[in-house]
Write a protein that holds these residues in place. Structure first.
Motif, mmCIF file in Angstrom:
data_model
loop_
_atom_site.group_PDB
_atom_site.id
_atom_site.type_symbol
_atom_site.label_atom_id
_atom_site.label_comp_id
_atom_site.label_asym_id
_atom_site.label_seq_id
_atom_site.Cartn_x
_atom_site.Cartn_y
_atom_site.Cartn_z
ATOM 1 N N MET A 536 1.008 -1.307 0.032
ATOM 2 C CA MET A 536 -0.089 0.063 -0.004
ATOM 3 C C MET A 536 0.987 1.200 -0.049
ATOM 4 N N HIS A 537 1.983 1.115 0.790
ATOM 5 C CA HIS A 537 2.640 2.384 0.694
ATOM 6 C C HIS A 537 3.341 2.695 -0.546
ATOM 7 N N THR A 538 3.553 1.515 -1.246
ATOM 8 C CA THR A 538 4.021 1.843 -2.750
ATOM 9 C C THR A 538 2.880 1.931 -3.947
ATOM 10 N N LEU A 539 1.724 1.947 -3.403
ATOM 11 C CA LEU A 539 0.570 2.081 -4.298
ATOM 12 C C LEU A 539 0.381 0.689 -5.040
ATOM 13 N N LYS A 540 0.838 -0.363 -4.724
ATOM 14 C CA LYS A 540 0.492 -1.623 -5.400
ATOM 15 C C LYS A 540 -0.574 -2.360 -4.973
ATOM 16 N N LEU A 541 -1.978 -1.464 -5.087
ATOM 17 C CA LEU A 541 -3.037 -1.852 -4.342
ATOM 18 C C LEU A 541 -3.733 -3.284 -4.555
ATOM 19 N N ALA A 542 -3.659 -3.695 -5.919
ATOM 20 C CA ALA A 542 -3.883 -4.912 -6.403
ATOM 21 C C ALA A 542 -3.074 -6.022 -5.835
ATOM 22 N N SER A 543 -1.902 -5.892 -5.486
ATOM 23 C CA SER A 543 -1.057 -7.117 -4.885
ATOM 24 C C SER A 543 -1.367 -7.117 -3.547
ATOM 25 N N ALA A 544 -1.289 -5.730 -2.696
ATOM 26 C CA ALA A 544 -1.941 -5.765 -1.529
ATOM 27 C C ALA A 544 -3.298 -6.534 -1.001
ATOM 28 N N SER A 708 5.283 20.894 3.275
ATOM 29 C CA SER A 708 5.411 20.271 2.290
ATOM 30 C C SER A 708 6.476 19.711 1.438
ATOM 31 N N GLU A 709 7.224 20.967 1.361
ATOM 32 C CA GLU A 709 8.554 20.872 0.565
ATOM 33 C C GLU A 709 9.431 20.006 1.555
ATOM 34 N N THR A 710 9.501 20.286 2.545
ATOM 35 C CA THR A 710 10.400 19.497 3.653
ATOM 36 C C THR A 710 9.974 18.070 3.592
ATOM 37 N N LEU A 711 8.941 17.829 3.851
ATOM 38 C CA LEU A 711 8.343 16.398 3.747
ATOM 39 C C LEU A 711 8.816 15.785 2.520
ATOM 40 N N LEU A 712 8.336 16.209 1.254
ATOM 41 C CA LEU A 712 8.795 15.705 0.226
ATOM 42 C C LEU A 712 10.181 15.477 -0.096
ATOM 43 N N GLU A 713 11.164 16.297 0.384
ATOM 44 C CA GLU A 713 12.620 15.989 0.286
ATOM 45 C C GLU A 713 13.030 14.654 1.324
ATOM 46 N N SER A 714 12.325 14.696 2.300
ATOM 47 C CA SER A 714 12.567 13.532 3.394
ATOM 48 C C SER A 714 11.985 12.301 2.778
ATOM 49 N N ALA A 715 11.086 12.229 2.023
ATOM 50 C CA ALA A 715 10.227 10.884 1.498
ATOM 51 C C ALA A 715 10.982 10.251 0.867
ATOM 52 N N GLU A 716 11.173 8.879 0.981
ATOM 53 C CA GLU A 716 11.768 8.036 -0.129
ATOM 54 C C GLU A 716 11.074 8.010 -1.294
ATOM 55 N N ALA A 722 2.593 8.356 0.446
ATOM 56 C CA ALA A 722 2.878 9.330 1.166
ATOM 57 C C ALA A 722 3.086 10.664 0.317
ATOM 58 N N SER A 723 3.958 10.275 -0.758
ATOM 59 C CA SER A 723 4.230 11.525 -1.511
ATOM 60 C C SER A 723 3.039 11.893 -2.323
ATOM 61 N N LEU A 724 2.214 11.101 -2.933
ATOM 62 C CA LEU A 724 0.803 11.572 -3.308
ATOM 63 C C LEU A 724 0.029 12.313 -2.480
ATOM 64 N N LEU A 752 -1.962 9.702 -11.602
ATOM 65 C CA LEU A 752 -1.252 8.658 -10.622
ATOM 66 C C LEU A 752 -2.377 7.991 -9.856
ATOM 67 N N VAL A 753 -3.543 8.934 -9.335
ATOM 68 C CA VAL A 753 -4.644 8.325 -8.581
ATOM 69 C C VAL A 753 -5.290 7.212 -9.468
ATOM 70 N N GLY A 754 -5.456 7.715 -10.882
ATOM 71 C CA GLY A 754 -6.260 6.600 -11.828
ATOM 72 C C GLY A 754 -5.349 5.651 -12.214
ATOM 73 N N ASP A 755 -4.042 5.633 -12.356
ATOM 74 C CA ASP A 755 -3.265 4.534 -12.606
ATOM 75 C C ASP A 755 -3.090 3.719 -11.390
ATOM 76 N N THR A 756 -3.302 4.139 -10.174
ATOM 77 C CA THR A 756 -3.174 3.091 -8.906
ATOM 78 C C THR A 756 -4.447 2.717 -8.384
ATOM 79 N N GLN A 757 -5.622 3.340 -8.960
ATOM 80 C CA GLN A 757 -7.005 3.216 -8.241
ATOM 81 C C GLN A 757 -7.010 3.680 -6.818
#
Length: 876
Positions: A536-544, A708-716, A722-724, A752-757
């Motif tokens: 879910m963190h990597t937005l692989k919802l079907a696999s989850a 938000s800029e600080t958070l995006l820089e820290s996110a893997e 989380a990035s979305l 990205l929302v449409g691609d990952t549902q």
């Protein structure tokens, strides 16, 4: 036969006086409802045979004749003289008897039949306690009478065994009906009605369920329980255990046990130590070749019950088993031998949990230790750590330390149950002991050292001592596969917490492979849940979703659905369902969670409250939102729980405060967390997103953009979910600042929302994202159009859903509406059928109907819509 030779005992031919009320049993057929002349009520003592026959005599549409039998009635002359007198006493068509017929039974019988045929009014003849009649001459004459009864006559026999009257042959011809113990048992609803209507001592739903399980459904047993406890008003199982059970013991001895053969009594004494058994186990334990026949006999007489889930397995009537165990315990040596033999046989058949339970019942520490040393580790891997923990808790520390393997087993139990509190308590006790015995072979065992390091790392992760956890994990290594899988699992969990879901998946997959090889199914469930979270963190919802479906299937196939680890599985699936905008699936997960942990207190109420509140926000049920928000806030302030639970709870509370326009409460929350870190690991990142949410609610878009800029820089890069989320909040901030790049940023996020549902990200309860989409007017985006359509559909569904509070309001409680009845009412309000309600609440369809009848009576309504409207008025 001479009437003077056989003086008539009038009390034997009088219909017995009814003390109190008889329970109506409309589900059982009435003799005159079917064209069947002979009715046999065959069951052991106390199954309500006489009471049922009495209820049939009280109908106004028939004459009734009663003959109470005892051993003296085995004389044919006495039997038929009393039968004739009973008929005559009821004035059956002026029945008369010529003296010359008394000496010829055959002519006497013909005369009686001829006289009966002259009448046309329905006639019920009851021969009570027919099992005492053993005279073949009576049997022969009665068989002839049964074969030629007039159409308006019904003969009812009550007996503890099937009379030798050729009833099977009559049944084949459609001339006889038998009602056995299974049909005569009270249902749960009848048990509740009996206590309320007949004894005048209504019981709560929980008490009724306990009393039924203890009897189960044996009318005599229920009456004896009430008499033994001098029942006035409510009583509980603890009452039953604390009161004198002498009356019950005497009744079962005199009316049941003493009537059984010595061989059958021996069988009962040897097998009663088992909670349930099959024929093979009963044969081994009793060493009897007739075990199968005895089981058939006991089942037919209502003393044995088949397991509903395992039709070839049996258990004794609970009250009867307690009676047998009391008799067995009077001989301590035999009691010990029977339990010891049963323990050995159960262990051989891989029923180790029951073997351990029997060892604990014996209060034999040696047996408990032996069972744990031999089977404890395997039981933990198979999901029976709670049973192992119960066995370990019976032992003193000096007994545990005499077998250091048991000390490790205590630690493993806590690890597999994810019980960090117990682990934190136990580890300080174990480590000093090992230091004192540092030169022992076990203390120097690398496997033991590895397990202790695993335990230390678990505690460090729980306490969020990340550097300490990293140090423990870095040095961990072991060749033992069972320990290896724990190391991989723990490293995967740690890596996921550090915000590296893809690396975590690699480690967790290695752990899953070893756990499957070791058949460590509880750990498999845990790993599948963690892997679903990582995906879910990597937005692989079907696999989850596939992972969680696999976990549910595994739990069902291995009977693990009642373990608390399933709360984690349901919670993960709930989160995934909302992320995918599958609210129906989320509702099912909530119901499963309620069934699993609904009765628990403390920290277990927190995930349940969060799920209830999340759905209430989605359904726009503001009364529920207000009530649940207060409870969640109160509970959170009084508990020390895992950081993830705290963050998720704060996310929901921010939404609640936004709906209540409570900006002061949001400012106070931000002030309380002003100096807390927002970067460093997954949990801190989620906490930072909550800060971002709070800033936008308070309309501080510039501060939100900087954060938000600080958070995006820290996110893997792999933390796509989380990035979305951060990107969407940036769109909100830019829109409020009316910046031109907002539309482009929103286009990218929507793609990205449409691609990952992951539709749920845009369907926040406060509607901020939907409002932004409308303002930006992105008409050329199919994803935007679909999001707007989903939002409107959800609103339409919520508008049609009556907003009933999750918990029963005080006004309804004052009317006597129970929490369970209110729950049924909420399902009715949601448009569910009785079958769907039964499935949702894991209760019988008939129980739902009983709840609805009581709801109608308490709310003084007669249909579902009226009940819903009454409930809505009550909660206001």
């Amino acid at each position: 036969m001479d009437t003077e030779q056989y003086p008539i005992a009038s009390f034997k031919i009088s219909i017995p006086h009814v003390h109190g009320k008889l329970l109506p049993r409309p589900q059982l057929p009435d003799p005159f409802s079917l064209p069947i002349p002979v009715w046999a009520l065959v069951a052991p003592a106390g199954f309500g045979k006489t009471s049922l026959a009495l209820s049939w005599t009280q109908q106004n549409d028939r004459q009734a004749v009663w003959y109470s039998l005892d051993e003296t009635d085995n004389d044919p002359g006495r039997f038929f003289s009393h039968l004739f007198a009973a008929l005559q006493a009821q004035g059956v068509e002026q029945l008369s008897l010529a003296p010359s017929l008394l000496h010829t039974p055959q002519l006497f019988l013909s005369h009686i039949l001829a006289q009966l045929k002259l009448s046309c009014r329905p006639l019920l003849i009851v021969l009570d306690d027919f099992h005492v009649i053993e005279e073949e001459g009576i049997h022969s004459l009665l068989q002839q009478l049964m074969s030629h009864l007039p159409v308006h006559v019904r003969l009812v026999l009550t007996s503890r065994s099937l009379p030798p009257l050729g009833i099977a042959k009559l049944k084949a011809k459609g001339l006889a009906m038998t009602l056995g113990a299974q049909m005569l048992r009270f249902s749960r609803e009848e048990t509740a009605d009996w206590f309320r209507c007949c004894l005048g001592s209504p019981q709560s739903e929980g008490n009724t369920e306990q009393l039924w399980e203890k009897s189960p459904g044996w009318p005599g047993g229920l009456r004896l329980l009430s008499m033994s406890t001098h029942a006035v008003g409510m009583m509980t199982i603890s009452d039953l255990q604390s009161h004198d059970q002498t009356l019950l013991q005497h009744y079962l001895t005199d009316e049941v046990y003493s009537h059984l053969s010595s061989q059958l009594q021996e069988f009962l004494q040897l097998t009663c130590v088992l909670e349930w058994f099959d024929i093979e186990l009963a044969q081994s334990l009793s060493e009897s070749a007739q075990a199968s026949e005895m089981i058939v006999y006991l089942e037919a007489n209502g003393l044995l019950i088949r397991q509903s889930s395992q039709p070839l397995c049996y258990r004794y009537l609970s009250l009867f088993r307690e009676f047998l165990l009391t008799r067995l315990s009077a001989c301590p040596r035999r009691y010990q031998q029977a339990h010891q033999r049963a323990c050995e046989l159960l262990a051989v058949r891989a029923r180790t949990s029951e073997a351990l339970h029997l060892a604990m019942q014996m209060r034999s520490r040696e047996s408990v230790i032996a069972c744990l040393l031999k089977h404890g580790d395997a039981m933990i891997l198979q999901g029976q750590s709670r049973n192992v923990q119960q066995g370990l808790s019976r032992l003193r520390f000096d007994e545990l330390s005499a077998h250091p393997q048991l000390l490790l087993m205590q630690i493993r139990c806590a690890l597999y149950r994810y019980d960090m509190e117990s682990l934190s308590d136990w580890l300080p006790e174990v480590e000093p002991f090992l230091e004192q015995h540092a030169q022992s072979e076990l203390a120097q065992d690398p496997n033991m050292q590895a397990e202790l390091a695993i335990a230390r790392a678990h505690i460090a992760i729980k306490r969020e001592h990340w550097q300490l956890a990293d140090r423990y994990l870095r040095d961990l290594s072991c060749d033992n596969q069972r320990i290896q899988m724990q190391i991989y699992s723990l490293r995967g969990e740690y890596t996921l917490a550090m915000g590296q879901p893809e690396q975590a998946l690699v480690l967790l997959n290695d752990a899953l492979r070893l756990a499957n090889e070791q058949q460590a199914y509880v750990l498999v469930l845990w790993l599948l849940g963690l892997m679903a979270e990582a995906e879910m963190h990597t937005l692989k919802l079907a696999s989850a979703k596939a992972r969680l479906t696999m976990a549910k299937s595994l739990a069902k196939s291995h009977h693990l659905e009642g373990l608390r680890i399933m709360e984690f599985v349901y919670r993960c699936h709930f989160k995934l369902a909302l992320l995918s905008d599958d609210v129906a699936a989320a509702q099912r997960d909530l119901q499963a969670t309620e069934a699993l942990i609904g009765g628990l207190n403390g920290k277990w109420q927190l995930p349940l409250l969060m799920e209830q509140l999340h759905l209430a926000l989605r359904h726009r049920q503001w009364l529920d939102v207000q009530q649940l928000g207060v409870r969640l806030d109160s509970l959170l302030s009084g508990l020390a729980v895992h950081r993830e639970w705290t963050i998720n709870a704060e996310t929901l509370l921010l939404s609640v405060w936004f709906q209540q326009r409570d900006d002061a409460r949001i400012r106070r929350w931000l002030l309380d967390h002003a100096n807390s870190e927002s970067i460093g690991n997954h949990y801190l990142l989620q906490h930072g997103i909550n800060k971002l949410r709070a800033l936008l609610i308070l309309n501080k878009p510039r501060t939100a953009l900087r954060l938000s800029e600080t958070l995006l820089e820290s996110a893997e890069p792999q933390q796509r979910l989380a990035s979305l989320s951060i990107a969407l909040f940036r769109c909100l901030a830019n829109q409020r600042l009316q910046r031109s790049q907002t539309q482009l940023q929103m286009h990218r996020a929507l793609q990205l929302v449409g691609d990952t549902q992951a539709w749920g990200l845009l369907l926040e309860p406060d509607g901020s994202f939907i409002e932004t989409l409308r303002e930006l007017d992105i008409g050329d985006s199919p994803v935007a159009n679909q999001i707007l359509q989903r939002s409107q559909t959800n609103r339409d569904v919520s508008a049609k859903r009556p907003s009933l509070l999750v918990h029963c309001p005080p006004a309804a409680t004052q009317l006597g509406v129970s929490h369970r009845e209110w729950k049924v009412l909420t399902h009715i309000a949601n448009g569910k059928t009785n079958e769907q309600i039964a499935e949702s609440l894991f209760i019988a369809h008939s129980t739902v109907k009983s709840h609805i009848r009581r709801i109608y009576r308490k709310l003084e309504v007669s249909e579902r819509q009226q009940a819903i409207q009454a409930a809505l008025r009550l909660q206001l």
